[in-house]
Design a protein around this motif. Structure first.
Motif, PDB file in Angstrom:
ATOM      1  N   ASN A 235       0.845  -1.187   0.000  1.00  0.00           N
ATOM      2  CA  ASN A 235       0.000   0.000   0.000  1.00  0.00           C
ATOM      3  C   ASN A 235       0.885   1.243   0.000  1.00  0.00           C
ATOM      4  O   ASN A 235       1.149   1.854   1.039  1.00  0.00           O
ATOM      5  N   VAL A 236       1.328   1.633  -1.182  1.00  0.00           N
ATOM      6  CA  VAL A 236       2.297   2.720  -1.306  1.00  0.00           C
ATOM      7  C   VAL A 236       1.668   4.071  -0.980  1.00  0.00           C
ATOM      8  O   VAL A 236       2.325   4.952  -0.428  1.00  0.00           O
ATOM      9  N   ARG A 237       0.402   4.225  -1.317  1.00  0.00           N
ATOM     10  CA  ARG A 237      -0.252   5.509  -1.046  1.00  0.00           C
ATOM     11  C   ARG A 237      -0.311   5.784   0.460  1.00  0.00           C
ATOM     12  O   ARG A 237      -0.104   6.914   0.905  1.00  0.00           O
ATOM     13  N   GLU A 238      -0.609   4.761   1.244  1.00  0.00           N
ATOM     14  CA  GLU A 238      -0.622   4.919   2.695  1.00  0.00           C
ATOM     15  C   GLU A 238       0.793   5.203   3.208  1.00  0.00           C
ATOM     16  O   GLU A 238       0.983   5.998   4.131  1.00  0.00           O
ATOM     17  N   ALA A 239       1.773   4.525   2.603  1.00  0.00           N
ATOM     18  CA  ALA A 239       3.175   4.759   2.995  1.00  0.00           C
ATOM     19  C   ALA A 239       3.548   6.223   2.765  1.00  0.00           C
ATOM     20  O   ALA A 239       4.211   6.859   3.599  1.00  0.00           O
ATOM     21  N   LEU A 240       3.111   6.764   1.631  1.00  0.00           N
ATOM     22  CA  LEU A 240       3.392   8.168   1.325  1.00  0.00           C
ATOM     23  C   LEU A 240       2.683   9.094   2.315  1.00  0.00           C
ATOM     24  O   LEU A 240       3.258  10.087   2.786  1.00  0.00           O
ATOM     25  N   LYS A 241       1.435   8.765   2.647  1.00  0.00           N
ATOM     26  CA  LYS A 241       0.669   9.599   3.581  1.00  0.00           C
ATOM     27  C   LYS A 241       1.371   9.702   4.935  1.00  0.00           C
ATOM     28  O   LYS A 241       1.536  10.800   5.491  1.00  0.00           O
ATOM     29  N   PHE A 242       1.811   8.550   5.465  1.00  0.00           N
ATOM     30  CA  PHE A 242       2.450   8.571   6.784  1.00  0.00           C
ATOM     31  C   PHE A 242       3.838   9.198   6.736  1.00  0.00           C
ATOM     32  O   PHE A 242       4.296   9.786   7.728  1.00  0.00           O
ATOM     33  N   ASN A 244       4.604  11.758   4.822  1.00  0.00           N
ATOM     34  CA  ASN A 244       4.329  13.199   4.844  1.00  0.00           C
ATOM     35  C   ASN A 244       3.976  13.666   6.254  1.00  0.00           C
ATOM     36  O   ASN A 244       4.351  14.774   6.677  1.00  0.00           O
ATOM     37  N   LEU A 245       3.253  12.844   7.007  1.00  0.00           N
ATOM     38  CA  LEU A 245       2.940  13.184   8.391  1.00  0.00           C
ATOM     39  C   LEU A 245       4.214  13.225   9.237  1.00  0.00           C
ATOM     40  O   LEU A 245       4.361  14.067  10.132  1.00  0.00           O
ATOM     41  N   LEU A 246       5.138  12.305   8.929  1.00  0.00           N
ATOM     42  CA  LEU A 246       6.434  12.303   9.616  1.00  0.00           C
ATOM     43  C   LEU A 246       7.149  13.630   9.378  1.00  0.00           C
ATOM     44  O   LEU A 246       7.672  14.255  10.308  1.00  0.00           O
ATOM     45  N   LEU A 247       7.146  14.061   8.119  1.00  0.00           N
ATOM     46  CA  LEU A 247       7.849  15.301   7.777  1.00  0.00           C
ATOM     47  C   LEU A 247       7.186  16.524   8.405  1.00  0.00           C
ATOM     48  O   LEU A 247       7.840  17.549   8.613  1.00  0.00           O
ATOM     49  N   ALA A 248       5.901  16.427   8.709  1.00  0.00           N
ATOM     50  CA  ALA A 248       5.232  17.538   9.384  1.00  0.00           C
ATOM     51  C   ALA A 248       5.804  17.726  10.789  1.00  0.00           C
ATOM     52  O   ALA A 248       5.826  18.851  11.311  1.00  0.00           O
ATOM     53  N   TYR A 249       6.294  16.642  11.392  1.00  0.00           N
ATOM     54  CA  TYR A 249       6.916  16.718  12.720  1.00  0.00           C
ATOM     55  C   TYR A 249       8.416  16.979  12.621  1.00  0.00           C
ATOM     56  O   TYR A 249       8.987  17.673  13.467  1.00  0.00           O
ATOM     57  N   GLU A 250       9.050  16.380  11.623  1.00  0.00           N
ATOM     58  CA  GLU A 250      10.498  16.561  11.453  1.00  0.00           C
ATOM     59  C   GLU A 250      10.784  16.916   9.994  1.00  0.00           C
ATOM     60  O   GLU A 250      11.123  16.044   9.190  1.00  0.00           O
ATOM     61  N   PRO A 251      10.655  18.155   9.624  1.00  0.00           N
ATOM     62  CA  PRO A 251      10.830  18.574   8.217  1.00  0.00           C
ATOM     63  C   PRO A 251      12.203  18.250   7.651  1.00  0.00           C
ATOM     64  O   PRO A 251      12.354  18.128   6.430  1.00  0.00           O
ATOM     65  N   THR A 252      13.210  18.128   8.512  1.00  0.00           N
ATOM     66  CA  THR A 252      14.579  17.895   8.018  1.00  0.00           C
ATOM     67  C   THR A 252      14.948  16.407   7.992  1.00  0.00           C
ATOM     68  O   THR A 252      16.108  16.077   7.778  1.00  0.00           O
ATOM     69  N   HIS A 253      13.973  15.533   8.213  1.00  0.00           N
ATOM     70  CA  HIS A 253      14.240  14.088   8.254  1.00  0.00           C
ATOM     71  C   HIS A 253      14.681  13.626   6.858  1.00  0.00           C
ATOM     72  O   HIS A 253      13.875  13.521   5.924  1.00  0.00           O
ATOM     73  N   GLU A 254      15.976  13.359   6.727  1.00  0.00           N
ATOM     74  CA  GLU A 254      16.562  13.094   5.411  1.00  0.00           C
ATOM     75  C   GLU A 254      15.994  11.823   4.773  1.00  0.00           C
ATOM     76  O   GLU A 254      15.657  11.806   3.579  1.00  0.00           O
ATOM     77  N   ARG A 255      15.879  10.758   5.550  1.00  0.00           N
ATOM     78  CA  ARG A 255      15.383   9.492   4.999  1.00  0.00           C
ATOM     79  C   ARG A 255      13.935   9.648   4.513  1.00  0.00           C
ATOM     80  O   ARG A 255      13.566   9.121   3.459  1.00  0.00           O
ATOM     81  N   ASN A 258      13.809  11.445   1.168  1.00  0.00           N
ATOM     82  CA  ASN A 258      14.167  10.544   0.072  1.00  0.00           C
ATOM     83  C   ASN A 258      13.027   9.558  -0.226  1.00  0.00           C
ATOM     84  O   ASN A 258      12.757   9.239  -1.386  1.00  0.00           O
ATOM     85  N   ASN A 259      12.356   9.094   0.839  1.00  0.00           N
ATOM     86  CA  ASN A 259      11.287   8.119   0.653  1.00  0.00           C
ATOM     87  C   ASN A 259      10.076   8.723  -0.047  1.00  0.00           C
ATOM     88  O   ASN A 259       9.382   8.030  -0.798  1.00  0.00           O
ATOM     89  N   VAL A 260       9.800   9.993   0.213  1.00  0.00           N
ATOM     90  CA  VAL A 260       8.682  10.650  -0.472  1.00  0.00           C
ATOM     91  C   VAL A 260       8.884  10.579  -1.983  1.00  0.00           C
ATOM     92  O   VAL A 260       7.971  10.218  -2.739  1.00  0.00           O
ATOM     93  N   ALA A 261      10.081  10.924  -2.417  1.00  0.00           N
ATOM     94  CA  ALA A 261      10.380  10.879  -3.852  1.00  0.00           C
ATOM     95  C   ALA A 261      10.248   9.449  -4.386  1.00  0.00           C
ATOM     96  O   ALA A 261       9.711   9.220  -5.480  1.00  0.00           O
ATOM     97  N   TYR A 262      10.717   8.491  -3.593  1.00  0.00           N
ATOM     98  CA  TYR A 262      10.658   7.093  -4.027  1.00  0.00           C
ATOM     99  C   TYR A 262       9.213   6.613  -4.131  1.00  0.00           C
ATOM    100  O   TYR A 262       8.835   5.972  -5.124  1.00  0.00           O
ATOM    101  N   TYR A 263       8.390   6.927  -3.112  1.00  0.00           N
ATOM    102  CA  TYR A 263       6.997   6.476  -3.116  1.00  0.00           C
ATOM    103  C   TYR A 263       6.219   7.125  -4.262  1.00  0.00           C
ATOM    104  O   TYR A 263       5.393   6.478  -4.919  1.00  0.00           O
ATOM    105  N   GLU A 264       6.468   8.406  -4.505  1.00  0.00           N
ATOM    106  CA  GLU A 264       5.779   9.096  -5.608  1.00  0.00           C
ATOM    107  C   GLU A 264       6.135   8.461  -6.953  1.00  0.00           C
ATOM    108  O   GLU A 264       5.272   8.307  -7.828  1.00  0.00           O
ATOM    109  N   LYS A 265       7.376   8.065  -7.076  1.00  0.00           N
ATOM    110  CA  LYS A 265       7.808   7.391  -8.308  1.00  0.00           C
ATOM    111  C   LYS A 265       7.122   6.038  -8.459  1.00  0.00           C
ATOM    112  O   LYS A 265       6.681   5.674  -9.552  1.00  0.00           O
ATOM    113  N   GLU A 266       7.000   5.294  -7.332  1.00  0.00           N
ATOM    114  CA  GLU A 266       6.330   3.989  -7.360  1.00  0.00           C
ATOM    115  C   GLU A 266       4.853   4.140  -7.737  1.00  0.00           C
ATOM    116  O   GLU A 266       4.319   3.351  -8.513  1.00  0.00           O
ATOM    117  N   ILE A 267       4.191   5.156  -7.176  1.00  0.00           N
ATOM    118  CA  ILE A 267       2.775   5.384  -7.470  1.00  0.00           C
ATOM    119  C   ILE A 267       2.589   5.745  -8.947  1.00  0.00           C
ATOM    120  O   ILE A 267       1.658   5.263  -9.613  1.00  0.00           O
TER     121      ILE A 267
END
Length: 556
Positions: A235-242, A244-255, A258-267
């Motif tokens: 469930n890649v869409r859910e992975a992307l949603k969570f 993004n929620l992670l980044l709302a708490y830690e905007p500088t979270h490097e991993r 990178n994962n946002v870009a990867y999940y968007e590419k997978e979708i």
């Protein structure tokens, strides 16, 4: 406080700094003195930073000590009651695995090494749980959730139906459960516990201190595992949603970035796949690593779990023929007949009551305790014994020579069943741990299992005698999914049934299971009686196919 070795090392560093300056004749120029004062300032700041770090370390050790002390105090008040609770067992194992690793890291600094050596020596002489134990306890809790339909939020809040004492779990303790289940590739339960972690954060005071056990775990951590678990399920869409929620708490979270870009590419790739006739995310779901069993198992599992919960009721047309009577067929039983309850007509299943005294049971448990080992099952192809995830218990074997009590129990089984105990296996003692269970199985060997019991030379298992040696607070029943029948443990009572028809064929209706123990301690004794030597005691039936039922005692 810092030890002398550390202070000496620090003073040595300071002396080296001053020595370099003094050799340049600092007194000849105020500029040099000013530089010296700046150096001294840096040294003082370094020492203050060290002392501050040491105070934090000591505060962490104090927190660990208090947590261990509190848990020990609760356990020592009533050990059996404490360990019988599944959440207590989880917390106890967690304290000595993942929590201990964190404490070990703190102690494994220079000042704590001598104390760490003492603990290392203690660990070599004392039992200590492993990571495997922690995983096992987490899986057991998830099994209890599924079987008894317990919401993880309820477990975290200490609300478990049928359980008297239930401690609450902190956010970090919920997170640890989810993390362990993720590592076990149980992504559904990992998602469940990570969501519960977030709920516990919402219910915890805004300022999180060391006292509530949440140091080191954040909402971002939970969001990251929610993303990972959903991705592993496809469930890649859910992975992307969570993420993004992670980044709302830690905007500088490097991993996460990178994962946002990867999940968007997978979708995007999945969307293109659908246009080409692919099924997108469904195709990705095939990447999941959880292996599903056949539908027949899923159907049986539903019935099995319903029986464990006590939801299925006996057929009224059958129930009206059931009764209680005194078993007195053996001459000795004429003097002291045994209370007997007829639980099922065909196949005949009875419960003998007050078969063993508390003193006899205590003796058997004492004898078995040192011999307990992980219970095994027989491989149907090789005939070898091996451990299995669907049988979680420890067992030991006792024979009549071990103690007079064992001999008396064996004799009593022979009197009650009318079968020859010379053609039976030794008395097996089993102890079920947290969530301990044994999924639906047959006691007898089927035709394909040709190597089963060959070493015994007594033929197949014709009958089973199951003695309950403890009452169980909640769960722990014995259920027969194909008979819609549930038996509940009662200390000193014993169930008995035949596994084979009179022509020697296995009775598939006797397939049964041991339900997970929700709360309490479950001890049982099994006596498996074999077909050889029973010819005169249980003769073949008069019908040509030999499938006639055993006689039913209808005496009241």
């Amino acid at each position: 406080m810092p030890d002398m070795w550390t202070i000496s090392c620090l003073l040595f560093v300071v002396s080296i700094s001053f020595a370099g300056i003094v050799s340049g004749e600092v007194f000849t120029a105020m500029a040099d003195v000013e530089e010296l004062l700046e150096s001294e300032k840096e040294v003082v700041e370094t020492l203050e930073a060290y002392l501050f770090a040491e105070e934090i370390r000591l505060e962490k050790i104090r927190r660990f000590t208090n947590e261990f002390k509190d848990l020990y105090a609760k356990a020592s008040n009533d050990l059996e009651s404490f360990i019988s609770h599944p959440v207590n067992t989880y917390l106890f194992v967690k304290r000595l695995t993942s929590d201990w690793k964190e404490a070990e890291d703190v102690l494994n600094q220079q000042l704590g090494r001598e104390y760490l050596e003492i603990i290392y020596k203690m660990r070599s002489n004392m039992p200590f749980p492993t990571d495997e134990d922690l995983t096992g306890v987490a899986i057991a809790l998830s099994r209890l959730q599924d079987t008894y339909r317990i919401d993880s939020d309820h477990i975290a809040k200490g609300k478990i139906k049928g359980v008297s004492k239930s401690p609450q779990l902190s956010p970090s303790e919920c997170f640890e459960l989810g993390r362990v289940l993720y590592n076990f590739k149980d992504y559904d339960h990992s998602i469940d516990w990570m969501k519960t972690t977030l709920h516990r954060f919402d219910e915890t005071p805004a300022v999180i201190t060391a006292d509530n056990g949440t140091i080191g775990v954040t909402r971002a951590d939970a969001f990251e595992y929610l993303a990972f678990s959903n991705y592993m399920k496809g469930n890649v869409r859910e992975a992307l949603k969570f993420t993004n929620l992670l980044l709302a708490y830690e905007p500088t979270h490097e991993r996460a970035q990178n994962n946002v870009a990867y999940y968007e590419k997978e979708i995007a790739a999945a969307s293109q796949g659908r246009k080409r006739g692919d099924d997108g995310d469904t195709a990705m779901a095939r990447k999941g690593t959880i292996e599903l069993r056949p539908d027949s198992w899923e159907n049986e599992k539903r019935t099995y779990q319903m029986l464990c919960r006590g939801e299925k009721q006996a057929n009224a047309s059958v129930a009206r023929h059931l009764n209680c009577y005194y078993e007195s067929s053996h001459p000795f039983l004429k003097i002291q007949p045994i209370k007997t309850e007829l639980l099922h007509l065909d196949p005949k299943i009875v419960m003998f009551h007050e078969v063993a005294s508390d003193k006899e049971i205590a003796t058997i448990k004492t004898l078995a305790g040192p011999r307990l080992m992980r219970a095994t099952v027989q491989n149907s192809l090789t005939g070898e014994l091996e451990t299995a995830h669907y049988r979680i218990s420890k067992s030991a074997w006792l024979n009549s020579k071990d103690d007079r009590v064992v001999e008396l129990i064996n004799q009593r089984i022979g009197m009650l069943t009318g079968l020859d105990m010379d053609y039976a296996e030794e008395l097996q003692i089993a102890n079920y741990g947290i969530g301990g269970h044994y999924e639906p199985h047959f006691d007898f060997a089927r035709k394909a299992e040709s190597k089963a019991f060959t070493s015994l030379g007594m033929g197949n298992r014709v009958a089973t005698f199951l003695l309950y040696m403890t009452d169980v607070e909640a769960g722990g029943g014995t259920v027969f999914p194909r008979l819609n029948l549930s038996l509940w443990p009662k200390k000193g009572s014993a169930a008995f049934w035949y596994n084979l028809y009179k022509n020697g064929e296995g009775d598939l209706r006797t397939r049964h299971a041991a339900c997970p123990v929700l709360s309490g301690v479950k001890w049982v004794s099994n006596k498996w009686i074999h077909e050889y030597g029973q010819e005169a005691r249980r003769p073949c039936g008069l019908q040509s196919d030999g499938f006639e039922p055993d006689e039913i005692d209808t005496d009241s």
